[in-house]
Design a protein around this motif. Structure first.
Motif, PDB file in Angstrom:
ATOM      1  N   LYS A  75       0.824  -1.217   0.000  1.00 45.13           N
ATOM      2  CA  LYS A  75       0.000   0.000   0.000  1.00 45.13           C
ATOM      3  C   LYS A  75       0.851   1.257   0.000  1.00 45.13           C
ATOM      4  CE  LYS A  75      -3.809  -2.271   2.453  1.00 45.13           C
ATOM      5  NZ  LYS A  75      -4.679  -2.360   1.270  1.00 45.13           N
ATOM      6  N   GLU A  76       2.133   1.132   0.442  1.00 46.99           N
ATOM      7  CA  GLU A  76       2.963   2.335   0.553  1.00 46.99           C
ATOM      8  C   GLU A  76       4.355   2.190  -0.055  1.00 46.99           C
ATOM      9  OE1 GLU A  76       3.104   3.922   4.512  1.00 46.99           O
ATOM     10  OE2 GLU A  76       1.030   3.357   4.946  1.00 46.99           O
ATOM     11  N   LEU A  77       4.807   0.975  -0.299  1.00 53.14           N
ATOM     12  CA  LEU A  77       6.170   0.774  -0.793  1.00 53.14           C
ATOM     13  C   LEU A  77       6.155   0.016  -2.117  1.00 53.14           C
ATOM     14  CD1 LEU A  77       8.031  -0.292   2.486  1.00 53.14           C
ATOM     15  CD2 LEU A  77       8.117   1.931   1.351  1.00 53.14           C
ATOM     16  N   PRO A  78       7.127   0.295  -3.001  1.00 58.42           N
ATOM     17  CA  PRO A  78       7.218  -0.437  -4.281  1.00 58.42           C
ATOM     18  C   PRO A  78       7.768  -1.838  -4.062  1.00 58.42           C
ATOM     19  CG  PRO A  78       8.991   1.173  -4.117  1.00 58.42           C
ATOM     20  CD  PRO A  78       8.105   1.403  -2.926  1.00 58.42           C
ATOM     21  N   PRO A  79       7.472  -2.753  -4.982  1.00 58.75           N
ATOM     22  CA  PRO A  79       7.864  -4.159  -4.801  1.00 58.75           C
ATOM     23  C   PRO A  79       9.352  -4.392  -4.559  1.00 58.75           C
ATOM     24  CG  PRO A  79       6.217  -3.999  -6.533  1.00 58.75           C
ATOM     25  CD  PRO A  79       6.583  -2.588  -6.168  1.00 58.75           C
ATOM     26  N   LEU A  80      10.215  -3.775  -5.361  1.00 56.68           N
ATOM     27  CA  LEU A  80      11.644  -4.036  -5.201  1.00 56.68           C
ATOM     28  C   LEU A  80      12.147  -3.646  -3.812  1.00 56.68           C
ATOM     29  CD1 LEU A  80      13.376  -3.069  -8.582  1.00 56.68           C
ATOM     30  CD2 LEU A  80      13.323  -5.314  -7.471  1.00 56.68           C
ATOM     31  N   THR A  81      11.653  -2.541  -3.298  1.00 55.29           N
ATOM     32  CA  THR A  81      12.071  -2.099  -1.967  1.00 55.29           C
ATOM     33  C   THR A  81      11.628  -3.095  -0.905  1.00 55.29           C
ATOM     34  OG1 THR A  81      12.037   0.236  -2.592  1.00 55.29           O
ATOM     35  CG2 THR A  81      11.836  -0.269  -0.246  1.00 55.29           C
ATOM     36  N   ILE A  82      10.405  -3.591  -1.022  1.00 58.26           N
ATOM     37  CA  ILE A  82       9.891  -4.564  -0.049  1.00 58.26           C
ATOM     38  C   ILE A  82      10.737  -5.833  -0.070  1.00 58.26           C
ATOM     39  CG2 ILE A  82       7.930  -6.046   0.522  1.00 58.26           C
ATOM     40  CD1 ILE A  82       6.111  -3.858  -0.637  1.00 58.26           C
ATOM     41  N   VAL A  83      10.992  -6.359  -1.271  1.00 58.60           N
ATOM     42  CA  VAL A  83      11.714  -7.622  -1.377  1.00 58.60           C
ATOM     43  C   VAL A  83      13.167  -7.459  -0.942  1.00 58.60           C
ATOM     44  CG1 VAL A  83      12.441  -9.442  -2.949  1.00 58.60           C
ATOM     45  CG2 VAL A  83      10.176  -8.421  -3.191  1.00 58.60           C
TER      46      VAL A  83
END
Length: 362
Positions: A75-83
């Motif tokens: 909801k707040e972060l892009p996928p690459l940053t999360i992973v």
């Protein structure tokens, strides 16, 4: 409480038996997918103890919960940053537990290339695809689609290995699994290529990547590495791949500060679903064996669906539950439990009749 006993005991048993392990790590958050009992079991197949059932339920909550945590974070972060955050934090935590798990860094360094490939197939690619898919999909639906991993594993193994060919039971299981997937996606396929359908294919792409990782993981049996070494090595390698990429593409320092809920979700998916999930997995594997631990494949979606419904307000369509049921039948056929259960029930029904018939003749 669960780990009050000597934490290294189970890892020692796993390390002593590492030559007998087929080690794909499926499911970080997803469960590893054993292909054949004779090749992969550490413990003989037996009824699990109440403690092992408790650990199995905990593992299903950890791995199923990963989809919920991703649902919060996207909801707040892009996928690459999360992973990237997930694998980097998890790698750090696994290295911090090295005194308990008795990692072998020198052997891991000697096997860096295969560990890097395993990290690519089993962490980097599927994690990014799953998180990208969950930007459009409910966490429960993503977990159900991901449960098709064993289906793709047996199909890929038929073409890529010499020893794991499809037999009638596995073929039937694979067909049931594919029918289950089609049941869930049929309505979306009828609408053409939409963002929702693309997200579903992204989750299936992750399942295919896990399947390939399952087959690639066989080569570790002869490299002198214990499973926890492979887990730590592949997560470390995937963090080295993804962290620079996330810094280059997402520029996280330029993003709005995430909320405390999102920070907690990212921390939970790294610490609980990945680092702790691996540790719990190996405890079960050492005691109950690979055949029993694969049950988490069926239990994890239940955790994701429940958490998504309670905290994210997600509601799945009836066809999604129907598809899950059909996939569960397919997994039961592949695993062999369903066939054995049916055979035992038939044997119990036929035995009294045969006995009665013999008594009447006498």
């Amino acid at each position: 409480m669960i780990f009050r006993a000597n934490p290294s005991e189970s890892f020692d048993r796993v390390r002593r038996n590492r030559a007998d392990i087929h080690f794909p790590l499926y499911y970080s958050p997803e469960p590893p997918i054993p292909l054949g009992q004779s090749q992969m079991s550490i413990a003989q197949q037996r009824p699990m103890t109440s403690r092992e059932w408790g650990l199995l339920l905990l593992l299903s909550l950890l791995w199923g919960g990963s989809f919920f945590f991703v649902g919060v974070a996207v909801k707040e972060l892009p996928p690459l940053t999360i992973v990237a955050a997930r694998v980097t934090i998890a790698a750090a935590l696994l290295w911090l537990t090295a005194p308990l798990t008795r990692l072998a860094p020198h052997r891991m360094l000697d096997c860096f290339a295969p560990l890097a490939m395993m990290g690519l197939l089993n962490n980097a690619i599927p994690f990014v695809l799953i998180v990208s898919g969950q930007t459009r999909l409910a966490s429960g639906l993503a977990s159900i689609l991901n449960a098709s991993t064993p289906i793709f594993t047996v199909v890929a193994a038929h073409f890529l290995t010499e020893t794991e060919k499809l037999n009638p039971r596995r073929l039937a299981g694979a067909l049931f699994g594919l029918i289950g997937v089609a049941t869930m996606m049929g309505a979306d396929l009828a609408q053409g290529l939409t963002t929702h359908l693309a997200a579903e294919f992204a989750i299936l792409g992750a399942a295919v990547s896990y399947a390939l990782a399952s087959i690639y993981g066989r080569r570790f049996r002869g490299l002198g590495l214990a499973p926890i070494d492979i887990a730590t090595g592949q997560v470390t390698a995937s963090s080295l791949m993804l962290l620079p990429l996330a810094l280059l593409v997402d520029r996280p320092w330029s993003l709005p500060a995430p909320s405390l809920a999102v920070i907690a979700a990212v921390g939970a998916i790294a610490a609980l679903s990945t680092a702790l999930g691996y540790i719990v997995y190996f405890r079960i594997l050492a005691g109950a064996g690979a055949t029993n631990v694969v049950l988490v494949t069926l239990l994890a979606p239940a955790s994701s669906i429940l958490l998504g419904a309670l905290f994210l307000g997600e509601r799945l369509a009836p066809r999604h539950f129907l598809g899950l049921g059909i996939i569960a039948i397919g997994l039961g056929l592949i695993d062999g439990r369903l066939a054995r259960t049916i055979e035992q029930l038939l044997a119990r029904r036929l035995t009294p009749r045969s006995t009665s018939a013999s008594a009447s003749r006498d």
